[in-house]
Motif scaffolding. Structure first.
Motif, PDB file in Angstrom:
ATOM      1  N   THR A   1       0.835  -1.206   0.000  1.00 58.01           N
ATOM      2  CA  THR A   1       0.000   0.000   0.000  1.00 58.01           C
ATOM      3  C   THR A   1       0.866   1.250   0.000  1.00 58.01           C
ATOM      4  O   THR A   1       0.583   2.225  -0.718  1.00 58.01           O
ATOM      5  N   ALA A   2       1.921   1.237   0.803  1.00 57.99           N
ATOM      6  CA  ALA A   2       2.828   2.388   0.847  1.00 57.99           C
ATOM      7  C   ALA A   2       3.457   2.648  -0.512  1.00 57.99           C
ATOM      8  O   ALA A   2       3.597   3.804  -0.933  1.00 57.99           O
ATOM      9  N   SER A   3       3.838   1.587  -1.213  1.00 59.40           N
ATOM     10  CA  SER A   3       4.441   1.755  -2.541  1.00 59.40           C
ATOM     11  C   SER A   3       3.467   2.409  -3.504  1.00 59.40           C
ATOM     12  O   SER A   3       3.842   3.295  -4.293  1.00 59.40           O
ATOM     13  N   GLN A   4       2.205   2.017  -3.433  1.00 55.03           N
ATOM     14  CA  GLN A   4       1.192   2.616  -4.303  1.00 55.03           C
ATOM     15  C   GLN A   4       0.970   4.088  -3.959  1.00 55.03           C
ATOM     16  O   GLN A   4       0.847   4.936  -4.849  1.00 55.03           O
ATOM     17  N   LEU A   5       0.949   4.394  -2.675  1.00 56.23           N
ATOM     18  CA  LEU A   5       0.799   5.787  -2.248  1.00 56.23           C
ATOM     19  C   LEU A   5       1.992   6.631  -2.692  1.00 56.23           C
ATOM     20  O   LEU A   5       1.837   7.745  -3.211  1.00 56.23           O
ATOM     21  N   ASN A   6       3.183   6.114  -2.503  1.00 58.72           N
ATOM     22  CA  ASN A   6       4.385   6.883  -2.826  1.00 58.72           C
ATOM     23  C   ASN A   6       4.523   7.127  -4.322  1.00 58.72           C
ATOM     24  O   ASN A   6       4.995   8.187  -4.752  1.00 58.72           O
ATOM     25  N   ALA A   7       4.088   6.153  -5.117  1.00 63.07           N
ATOM     26  CA  ALA A   7       4.247   6.278  -6.568  1.00 63.07           C
ATOM     27  C   ALA A   7       3.255   7.266  -7.168  1.00 63.07           C
ATOM     28  O   ALA A   7       3.589   7.993  -8.116  1.00 63.07           O
ATOM     29  N   GLY A   8       2.049   7.330  -6.616  1.00 63.58           N
ATOM     30  CA  GLY A   8       1.008   8.102  -7.274  1.00 63.58           C
ATOM     31  C   GLY A   8       0.568   9.369  -6.574  1.00 63.58           C
ATOM     32  O   GLY A   8      -0.259  10.117  -7.133  1.00 63.58           O
ATOM     33  N   PHE A   9       1.090   9.658  -5.373  1.00 63.45           N
ATOM     34  CA  PHE A   9       0.573  10.776  -4.596  1.00 63.45           C
ATOM     35  C   PHE A   9       1.693  11.434  -3.793  1.00 63.45           C
ATOM     36  O   PHE A   9       2.723  10.817  -3.504  1.00 63.45           O
ATOM     37  N   VAL A  10       1.473  12.682  -3.420  1.00 64.22           N
ATOM     38  CA  VAL A  10       2.221  13.300  -2.341  1.00 64.22           C
ATOM     39  C   VAL A  10       1.377  13.116  -1.094  1.00 64.22           C
ATOM     40  O   VAL A  10       0.191  13.492  -1.067  1.00 64.22           O
ATOM     41  N   ASN A  11       1.957  12.539  -0.050  1.00 62.23           N
ATOM     42  CA  ASN A  11       1.195  12.086   1.103  1.00 62.23           C
ATOM     43  C   ASN A  11       1.455  12.978   2.315  1.00 62.23           C
ATOM     44  O   ASN A  11       2.601  13.195   2.712  1.00 62.23           O
ATOM     45  N   VAL A  12       0.374  13.487   2.879  1.00 60.34           N
ATOM     46  CA  VAL A  12       0.453  14.490   3.943  1.00 60.34           C
ATOM     47  C   VAL A  12      -0.306  13.989   5.171  1.00 60.34           C
ATOM     48  O   VAL A  12      -1.449  13.531   5.058  1.00 60.34           O
ATOM     49  N   LYS A  13       0.332  14.081   6.339  1.00 62.42           N
ATOM     50  CA  LYS A  13      -0.302  13.744   7.611  1.00 62.42           C
ATOM     51  C   LYS A  13      -0.630  15.024   8.376  1.00 62.42           C
ATOM     52  O   LYS A  13       0.186  15.947   8.463  1.00 62.42           O
ATOM     53  N   VAL A  14      -1.828  15.071   8.962  1.00 54.90           N
ATOM     54  CA  VAL A  14      -2.281  16.250   9.698  1.00 54.90           C
ATOM     55  C   VAL A  14      -2.827  15.816  11.051  1.00 54.90           C
ATOM     56  O   VAL A  14      -3.650  14.900  11.137  1.00 54.90           O
ATOM     57  N   ASP A  15      -2.355  16.465  12.112  1.00 55.16           N
ATOM     58  CA  ASP A  15      -2.925  16.316  13.445  1.00 55.16           C
ATOM     59  C   ASP A  15      -4.077  17.306  13.556  1.00 55.16           C
ATOM     60  O   ASP A  15      -3.871  18.513  13.594  1.00 55.16           O
ATOM     61  N   ARG A  16      -5.296  16.801  13.598  1.00 53.60           N
ATOM     62  CA  ARG A  16      -6.467  17.680  13.610  1.00 53.60           C
ATOM     63  C   ARG A  16      -6.500  18.574  14.839  1.00 53.60           C
ATOM     64  O   ARG A  16      -7.057  19.677  14.808  1.00 53.60           O
ATOM     65  N   GLU A  17      -5.922  18.104  15.942  1.00 55.79           N
ATOM     66  CA  GLU A  17      -5.929  18.913  17.155  1.00 55.79           C
ATOM     67  C   GLU A  17      -4.929  20.059  17.061  1.00 55.79           C
ATOM     68  O   GLU A  17      -5.124  21.102  17.676  1.00 55.79           O
ATOM     69  N   GLU A  18      -3.878  19.867  16.283  1.00 55.33           N
ATOM     70  CA  GLU A  18      -2.902  20.922  16.080  1.00 55.33           C
ATOM     71  C   GLU A  18      -3.350  21.896  15.004  1.00 55.33           C
ATOM     72  O   GLU A  18      -3.092  23.094  15.091  1.00 55.33           O
ATOM     73  N   ARG A  19      -4.022  21.384  13.978  1.00 52.17           N
ATOM     74  CA  ARG A  19      -4.454  22.222  12.867  1.00 52.17           C
ATOM     75  C   ARG A  19      -5.960  22.098  12.634  1.00 52.17           C
ATOM     76  O   ARG A  19      -6.419  21.469  11.676  1.00 52.17           O
ATOM     77  N   PRO A  20      -6.772  22.674  13.513  1.00 48.47           N
ATOM     78  CA  PRO A  20      -8.223  22.597  13.311  1.00 48.47           C
ATOM     79  C   PRO A  20      -8.674  23.327  12.058  1.00 48.47           C
ATOM     80  O   PRO A  20      -9.743  23.026  11.531  1.00 48.47           O
ATOM     81  N   ASP A  21      -7.888  24.292  11.579  1.00 46.15           N
ATOM     82  CA  ASP A  21      -8.250  24.996  10.349  1.00 46.15           C
ATOM     83  C   ASP A  21      -8.207  24.060   9.152  1.00 46.15           C
ATOM     84  O   ASP A  21      -9.105  24.063   8.299  1.00 46.15           O
ATOM     85  N   VAL A  22      -7.177  23.229   9.089  1.00 45.46           N
ATOM     86  CA  VAL A  22      -7.054  22.251   7.996  1.00 45.46           C
ATOM     87  C   VAL A  22      -8.151  21.203   8.113  1.00 45.46           C
ATOM     88  O   VAL A  22      -8.836  20.870   7.130  1.00 45.46           O
ATOM     89  N   ASP A  23      -8.330  20.669   9.321  1.00 43.15           N
ATOM     90  CA  ASP A  23      -9.356  19.656   9.529  1.00 43.15           C
ATOM     91  C   ASP A  23     -10.737  20.193   9.202  1.00 43.15           C
ATOM     92  O   ASP A  23     -11.555  19.493   8.588  1.00 43.15           O
ATOM     93  N   GLY A  24     -11.010  21.436   9.573  1.00 39.97           N
ATOM     94  CA  GLY A  24     -12.344  21.998   9.373  1.00 39.97           C
ATOM     95  C   GLY A  24     -12.753  22.050   7.916  1.00 39.97           C
ATOM     96  O   GLY A  24     -13.874  21.662   7.553  1.00 39.97           O
TER      97      GLY A  24
END
Length: 744
Positions: free
Chosen positions: A66-89
């Motif tokens: 799964t990681a290989s498929q994600l890395n090949a076809g996408f830029v993958n971003v992790k977000v902590d919703r508690e740190e960035r409620p603006d992004v989560d919202g």
């Protein structure tokens, strides 16, 4: 490319630092890379205590294929919703618009400019009826990107425009306060009580069905409404009592160690989702303290509420308290049991485990196992949380109290759930307010000490004199600026701390925060969650593009109060202390949005309804003036405590010393733990002492003894010096006598 999360301060991001997925934090660099590679962005949003986030991580993000498929076809971003409620919202709104539902983990696919075009929540590793596997989703999204780019662009554009309209419609006008109509506001509040009663679960308590969440802001409203004298006050009291009783007697409440789980999977509160959140427990501690001082009800007696409040306060300080002050965000839902991670593994017991822990008192162990519905024996392997589902009798309470230390000791030998140590400013503000109020009700100075340590951290680390950082880790603020709920939540805590201590530095800091919030979040007469600045602490270009450039405001009270409703309460309190018509008018403007919010349901306006109750009460003001050292100091402090124990909604309490006695907030250079008047960053220096307007021209008695001045609507009763007279004036609402002998 490699995984770039190892150096991140967020515990949630660090949980994914060893994934084979090439994660990177949210920011303009990630979207620029997607544009360069001409690939979509996969945005995965969650938080450290999220059980299903862990599940999807184990099933998919730790899987090399799964990681290989994600890395090949996408830029993958992790977000902590508690740190960035603006992004989560914004991306949660996108998911809800596309699918009609939301939740975490949140899985979003976006263009390189940030506009979402496909979203969902948890995706399993294998297809299920009606639900594709995560790898099937990745394949379909990649195919659409390669073969149907025009359709993807149209979908993204339409969604961004829809979100822009949604957020723009939610903005509140705060240019001019509407004419205040006490009768109309009282009718709105009473109507909300009736509508809440119509959604009550009459079998299990609470509102609605499964999953069932603690209705924390709504409970604060009901408790405040019950303190009044309106026709629905008794109904509100019964409704609040039934709900609190159902929660505190259920598996949702940790009867052994204190604290509440985030929600129940079942309607009868019997199966918790075991993560414990600071914002839930801060609010519920304050509700329990307010319920106790109200006197409880037949459905939920005050002494039972006091016990639950004390346990919850102990848990909050013990389990979430950080060495440098402040409180961690959460405890994980999962913990190790029998060598593997299990949701709730730390909290559940078999009857055999209980009997083994109390082997020195086998009869008592059998009684407790029976009380909690646990079987004891070789084949009794079913583990369950400890709860009786009913009120405990006096002998049962004594039995549990006698063995609580042993059971807690046995549980402490288990592997505890992980803790997310990030300090979120607004949530800590709510915790400070709860501990300050609970310290008076429970008569526990240690809780006030914990509240002051947390406030010291916020004022010294998060606040630079003009801006508030949302998050800190290990005593250092990150670059994420606070949102409206952070500024207003910290002001709420600072005002409560001032009322409890009389230390004017907390009053001054609260006023600074309120004025900073109105200056930063009220732009061109509109209240928004987003400050106008464009530095790293605010939404980046991708988020703004995702909502077609619109400013945002979420006025709804959900699991925690919204920034708008918290600000309304802080403004009203500021007006009570200072006499400021500007603050009062701004609070009135926000309260004018109640009818629109209530059209969507009263559970979305719980805290704003609580603020309305404070407004209907005046809000009431009590200024206590007298000696704070010497032989007559106990008289002053007794009047102060009597005021703090009043259930009047939104009561503003000020404590001042008479000339020649020691102030609670020491002068410049006077040694004290964290005291002194505030300056930028919370530092101590030689500054002019702050004067609280409510205390101005309030002399002590001619004989040097203390006096209490009770005021409402800028009119005060004649000062009193006995507890009974003060109690009577507070119960009477502080209105001036009919003969006009009130004093200004």
């Amino acid at each position: 490319m490699t995984n770039r999360l190892a150096g991140q301060a967020s515990a949630y991001l660090r949980q994914h630092a060893e994934n084979p997925v090439h994660w990177q934090p949210f920011g303009d660099d990630a979207f620029a890379e997607a544009a360069r590679r001409d690939v979509p962005v996969f945005i995965s949003i969650g938080y450290a205590a999220c059980h299903w986030c862990h599940v999807m991580a184990h099933e998919s993000f730790e899987d090399p294929a799964t990681a290989s498929q994600l890395n090949a076809g996408f830029v993958n971003v992790k977000v902590d919703r508690e740190e960035r409620p603006d992004v989560d919202g914004v991306y949660m709104a996108a998911c809800q618009a596309m699918t009609g539902q939301g939740g975490w983990p949140l899985s979003v696919f976006a263009l390189p400019d940030g506009r979402a075009f496909y979203a969902g929540t948890y995706f399993p590793p294998e297809p299920r009826p009606g639900q594709p596997s995560f790898r099937q989703v990745l394949t379909s999204v990649a195919a659409a990107w390669a073969d149907r780019r025009d359709a993807v662009e149209r979908q993204a554009d339409a969604l961004a425009e829809a979100l822009g309209g949604l957020f723009s419609d939610q903005l509140l006008s705060v240019g001019q306060a509407p004419e205040y109509d006490a009768g109309g506001l009282a009718a709105v509040a009473s109507g909300a009580v009736v509508r809440l009663g119509q959604t009550e679960d009459h079998v299990h308590g609470g509102f609605g069905g499964a999953p069932k969440f603690p209705p924390s802001p709504v409970l604060e409203f009901l408790v405040r409404h019950a303190a009044g004298a309106g026709e629905t006050a008794g109904y509100a009291r019964a409704l609040a009592g039934r709900t609190l009783a159902a929660m505190c007697r259920s598996a949702l409440f940790d009867i052994l160690g204190g604290g509440f789980a985030r929600y129940s999977v079942t309607a009868d509160w019997s199966l918790p989702h075991y993560e414990k959140m600071l914002y839930d427990n801060a609010q519920l501690l304050r509700v329990l303290a307010h319920w106790t001082r109200l006197g409880g009800s037949a459905e939920f007696p005050a002494d039972e509420a006091r016990d639950a409040a004390s346990l919850t306060a102990d848990w909050l300080v013990r389990e979430l308290g950080l060495p440098g002050g402040g409180f961690a965000s959460s405890l994980d839902a999962d913990s190790e049991r029998d060598g593997r991670p299990v949701e709730g593994g730390y909290y559940v017991w078999t009857g055999t485990e209980l009997a083994r822990a109390l082997a020195d008192a086998p009869h008592d162990g059998a009684r407790l196992a029976s009380l909690f519905g646990l079987r004891v024996g070789e084949h009794a392997t079913t583990a369950a949380p400890l709860h009786a589902g009913r009120p405990l009798g006096a002998d049962e309470r004594e039995l549990l109290e006698r063995h609580r230390p042993v059971l807690l000791g046995a549980r402490a030998r288990r592997t505890p759930p992980a803790r997310d140590d990030k300090v979120v400013a607004g949530w800590n503000g709510l915790a400070i307010a709860a501990l300050a109020d609970a310290s008076a009700v429970l008569d526990r100075a240690d809780l006030l000490d914990a509240a002051e340590r947390a406030a010291d951290l916020l004022a010294g680390v998060h606040w630079d004199g003009t801006r508030l950082a949302r998050v800190s880790h290990d005593g250092k603020a990150t670059g994420v600026e606070g949102v409206l709920a952070d500024y207003a939540g910290c002001a709420e805590g600072a005002f409560a701390l001032y009322a409890a201590t009389g230390a004017t530095r907390w009053y001054a800091w609260a006023i600074e925060l309120v004025d900073a919030a109105t200056g930063r979040f009220v732009v061109n007469g509109l209240l928004s969650d987003e400050a106008p600045a464009t530095d790293a602490g605010n939404a980046g270009s991708a988020v703004r593009t995702a909502r077609a450039g619109a400013r945002t405001l979420d006025p709804h009270d959900n699991e925690a109060p919204s920034g708008a409703s918290l600000l309304a309460g802080a403004l009203l309190t500021a007006a009570a202390y200072s006499g400021s018509w500007k603050h009062r008018a701004l609070a009135g403007s926000i309260l004018a949005g109640l009818p629109k919010l209530l059209s969507q349901g009263p559970r979305l306006a719980g805290w704003l309804l609580a603020v309305a109750e404070a407004r209907l009460a005046g809000p009431l003001e009590a200024a206590i003036v007298g000696p704070l050292d010497g032989t007559r100091a106990p008289e002053t402090l007794a009047l102060h405590r009597e005021a703090l124990l009043s259930p009047s909604p939104g009561l503003a309490v000020a404590l001042g010393s008479t000339p020649g006695t020691r102030r609670l907030a020491p002068a410049a250079g006077e040694p004290s733990r964290g005291s002194g008047e505030p300056t930028a960053g919370g530092a101590e220096s030689g500054v002019v002492p702050v004067t609280v307007p409510l205390l101005q021209d309030r002399p002590a008695a001619d004989d040097g003894g203390p006096l209490a001045y009770v005021c409402r609507e800028f009119t005060c009763r004649l000062p009193v010096n006995t507890l009974g007279a003060l109690r009577e004036q507070l119960m009477g609402g502080g209105s001036a006598p009919a003969d006009g002998t009130g004093v200004q």
